[in-house]
Scaffold this motif. Sequence first.
Motif, PDB file in Angstrom:
ATOM      1  N   ARG A  32       0.830  -1.208   0.000  1.00 41.61           N
ATOM      2  CA  ARG A  32       0.000   0.000   0.000  1.00 41.61           C
ATOM      3  C   ARG A  32       0.865   1.260   0.000  1.00 41.61           C
ATOM      4  O   ARG A  32       0.540   2.242  -0.658  1.00 41.61           O
ATOM      5  CB  ARG A  32      -0.966   0.036   1.184  1.00 41.61           C
ATOM      6  N   ARG A  35       1.889   1.975  -3.385  1.00 40.85           N
ATOM      7  CA  ARG A  35       0.754   2.552  -4.108  1.00 40.85           C
ATOM      8  C   ARG A  35       0.603   4.042  -3.780  1.00 40.85           C
ATOM      9  O   ARG A  35       0.374   4.866  -4.670  1.00 40.85           O
ATOM     10  CB  ARG A  35      -0.518   1.790  -3.738  1.00 40.85           C
ATOM     11  N   GLU A  46      -6.680  12.016  -8.595  1.00 39.19           N
ATOM     12  CA  GLU A  46      -8.100  12.034  -8.237  1.00 39.19           C
ATOM     13  C   GLU A  46      -8.970  12.259  -9.476  1.00 39.19           C
ATOM     14  O   GLU A  46     -10.090  11.754  -9.560  1.00 39.19           O
ATOM     15  CB  GLU A  46      -8.379  13.078  -7.158  1.00 39.19           C
TER      16      GLU A  46
ATOM     17  N   SER B 146      -6.862  12.024   4.422  1.00 41.93           N
ATOM     18  CA  SER B 146      -6.544  10.619   4.661  1.00 41.93           C
ATOM     19  C   SER B 146      -5.368  10.253   3.770  1.00 41.93           C
ATOM     20  O   SER B 146      -5.184  10.834   2.707  1.00 41.93           O
ATOM     21  CB  SER B 146      -7.756   9.733   4.349  1.00 41.93           C
ATOM     22  N   SER B 147      -4.579   9.280   4.225  1.00 39.12           N
ATOM     23  CA  SER B 147      -3.343   8.983   3.495  1.00 39.12           C
ATOM     24  C   SER B 147      -3.619   8.359   2.132  1.00 39.12           C
ATOM     25  O   SER B 147      -2.767   8.348   1.262  1.00 39.12           O
ATOM     26  CB  SER B 147      -2.441   8.068   4.323  1.00 39.12           C
ATOM     27  N   GLU B 148      -4.824   7.825   1.910  1.00 37.36           N
ATOM     28  CA  GLU B 148      -5.126   7.231   0.597  1.00 37.36           C
ATOM     29  C   GLU B 148      -5.496   8.294  -0.415  1.00 37.36           C
ATOM     30  O   GLU B 148      -5.329   8.101  -1.615  1.00 37.36           O
ATOM     31  CB  GLU B 148      -6.331   6.285   0.691  1.00 37.36           C
ATOM     32  N   SER B 149      -6.066   9.384   0.074  1.00 35.69           N
ATOM     33  CA  SER B 149      -6.614  10.381  -0.831  1.00 35.69           C
ATOM     34  C   SER B 149      -5.546  11.381  -1.240  1.00 35.69           C
ATOM     35  O   SER B 149      -4.720  11.787  -0.429  1.00 35.69           O
ATOM     36  CB  SER B 149      -7.766  11.109  -0.135  1.00 35.69           C
ATOM     37  N   MET B 150      -5.559  11.774  -2.501  1.00 38.47           N
ATOM     38  CA  MET B 150      -4.573  12.724  -2.987  1.00 38.47           C
ATOM     39  C   MET B 150      -5.166  14.140  -3.067  1.00 38.47           C
ATOM     40  O   MET B 150      -4.550  15.044  -3.609  1.00 38.47           O
ATOM     41  CB  MET B 150      -4.040  12.292  -4.355  1.00 38.47           C
ATOM     42  N   THR B 151      -6.381  14.307  -2.564  1.00 34.72           N
ATOM     43  CA  THR B 151      -6.970  15.648  -2.523  1.00 34.72           C
ATOM     44  C   THR B 151      -6.430  16.361  -1.292  1.00 34.72           C
ATOM     45  O   THR B 151      -6.622  15.868  -0.177  1.00 34.72           O
ATOM     46  CB  THR B 151      -8.506  15.552  -2.414  1.00 34.72           C
ATOM     47  N   ASP B 176      -2.905   7.082   9.873  1.00 36.20           N
ATOM     48  CA  ASP B 176      -4.366   7.004   9.994  1.00 36.20           C
ATOM     49  C   ASP B 176      -4.918   5.596   9.827  1.00 36.20           C
ATOM     50  O   ASP B 176      -5.995   5.410   9.297  1.00 36.20           O
ATOM     51  CB  ASP B 176      -5.045   7.954   8.996  1.00 36.20           C
TER      52      ASP B 176
END
Lengths: 459, 251
Positions: A32, A35, A46, B146-151, B176
């Motif tokens: 992850r 990723r 996004e 959040s660490s997954e989101s690139m916004t 997180d």
Amino acid sequence: MLPIIQHPAAAKEFVNDPNRSRWHDQALWFVRSKRDKQAASLPEWEYLRETASGIKTHTIANLSHYLQEFERNATARGAIVHWARDAEHHNEIVLRILQDHKTHRIVKSKSMLTEECGLNHYLEDNGIDVVDTDLGERIVQLRGETPSHIVLPAIHIKKEEVGDTFHTHLGTDEGASDPKYLAEAARGHLRDKFLAGEIGITGVNFAIAETGGLVVCTNEGNADLGTSLPRVHIACMGIEKLLPRQRDLGVFTRLLARSATGQPITSYTSHFNGPRDENSELHIVLVDNGRSRLRESETFRAAMHCIRCGACMNTCPVYRRSGGHSYRATVPGPIGSVLSPTRDQNSYKSLPYACSLCGSCSDVCPVKIPLHHQLLAWRGELVGKKLLPVSKRLAMRFASYLFRFPALFRMVGKVGRFTLRVLPRWATHHRLNTWTIARELPEAPKETFRDWHRRHRDH
Amino acid sequence: MTVALFVPCYIDQLYPDVAIATLELLERLGVDVAYPDGQTCCGQPMANTGCEADTAPVARRLVDLFADFEAVVCPSGSCVSMVRNHYGAYFDADDARFQHVTSKTYELCEYLHDVVAVTHLDVKFPHRVSLHQSCHGLRELRLGQSSESMTPRENKVRKLLNLVEGIEWVEPDRPDDCCGFGGTFAVNEADVSAEMGRARIADHCGKGSEVLASADMSCLMHLQGLIRREKNPIQVMHVAQILSGRPLGAT
Ligand code: SF4
């Protein structure tokens, strides 16, 4: 009917073996993190997700149109298109093709669809020798297991265990665990299999309506190897794998590899446009197996966007701790917990609850499936169908009364806190109180906030 | 104009000081706060279990209780997310009282950051602190990135804590990852839940944090239970307690 899976029980052994569970967690977290780096390196990440989700929504909405367009164009290129209602039908079609060619040995590159249809067993029962050529898949096949992850099928197995498996089946040195040595041994072993394979079966990552072509993404090149020697290639795909136009493909290949393994692109992205030459055959099996039904559901339709990248598994804190086999499903993890109950609600009813609703899967998913909201929606469906145990439903009914009648709430709270304070530890911390198996209970204060507020603020 | 303080059931019963600190903090910042009597729970335990019929009357009660206030402030991200993101299922979309409550319910840090726009706090907390980002605060209320989101998003909780003098930040490896509480999940999936919590504690503790701070007391209740059982050298505190100047170990 399938047996009922209880995820907490199925997870117990894996999660309570700290070595295995922690090591599994670390391995997937590593993927992850890779990723994350890749996603962060694209300023348009996004935007890509949004675009991909839009394309999928459009395609699924017009699925029959695009499927027909695909069939027309694939056929025009010389491919033979088959339609399969369900898993059984799919397996029969494949077997028939093999029998028509008097084939007894096939090489197969990793395909979650054939896994979903139970093709290996079916073919073996019919006297066909099946070799999975993806390294991870071959490892689990030799061990008589099933994949525990859709991209990393053998992620639950340590390299020492792979060494043991190879020692038994391939005659490698006892105790060898050097990944390089083991991979080399596997490669040699598979080379023979590739040479002996009479028909190659692959999955499909994307099919393009506009061209009638197929795309298969692998990191080991095994799809190419498995289809370049044999004269016949059977490509098996779920009907949701479709994209309308060739130019949509780039959006998805950019998202797929980055989300799956943190690579900018898979090592091999192979395009198949019709059979190789006039002496070859390309069969495409389009499989429904419950997908049309899923498409009818407004709540869960977006689950058909899934491109099987596995990112939701890598990020899922429950999956990382409990391992893929604890889901007892071809597709485990968050997306598996959404899809499995669409097959059989009763058997898979514990899966929507195998989730803390942290929402990480929804944020990581490259095609923006609102996974955790779908899991929550599943719980509502299951309760509506009375599939939740009575004890749990009654507990919630009781809680609902408690919260509707503040006087009752205060009284029960008071008794509860008093009990917590005066009872000896053994009476509150025991195995029947699931909370306290691993944790202490909170210390109960003498006074609630409401009592405090009455004393200090109400004049 | 008065804002209503919503104190979730478990904070009222088990962590009254978190609510007291919230009230004192808001009052000190000049907010006119009322505490409507008769409040209990947002209905989350039932809703998360899927028992929608049992949730509806509880949700309607809450809206009735709070509809006449300018805003509702609550020191618990997941309860706020319940009201804001999940109450829609229990009301007509054009129900004005529901619309008012759902759009005017704020998590404490969010309220302080977005509405009060606090720029100054006269408090000290000279300790090594690490932040546990609650999942619902992060991914449902977007109190941070959040660490997954690139916004890109501002971290509102952290920005507020930065107004406190003396905090020495300690950064866990995983900023997180879920703590494993998840409401009834903690009991349903007790083994996985506990393992998730132990991993969070090890991450924060291993980096030398003295205080695990969070804007969600429910996460902290679960983590504290594990910390006490395993005797880890770390304490938990709600952000409201730190912002209101409570000394170390107030929970
Ligand atoms: S649901 Fe999303 S994240 Fe999970 S495998 Fe499918 S595409 Fe990937």
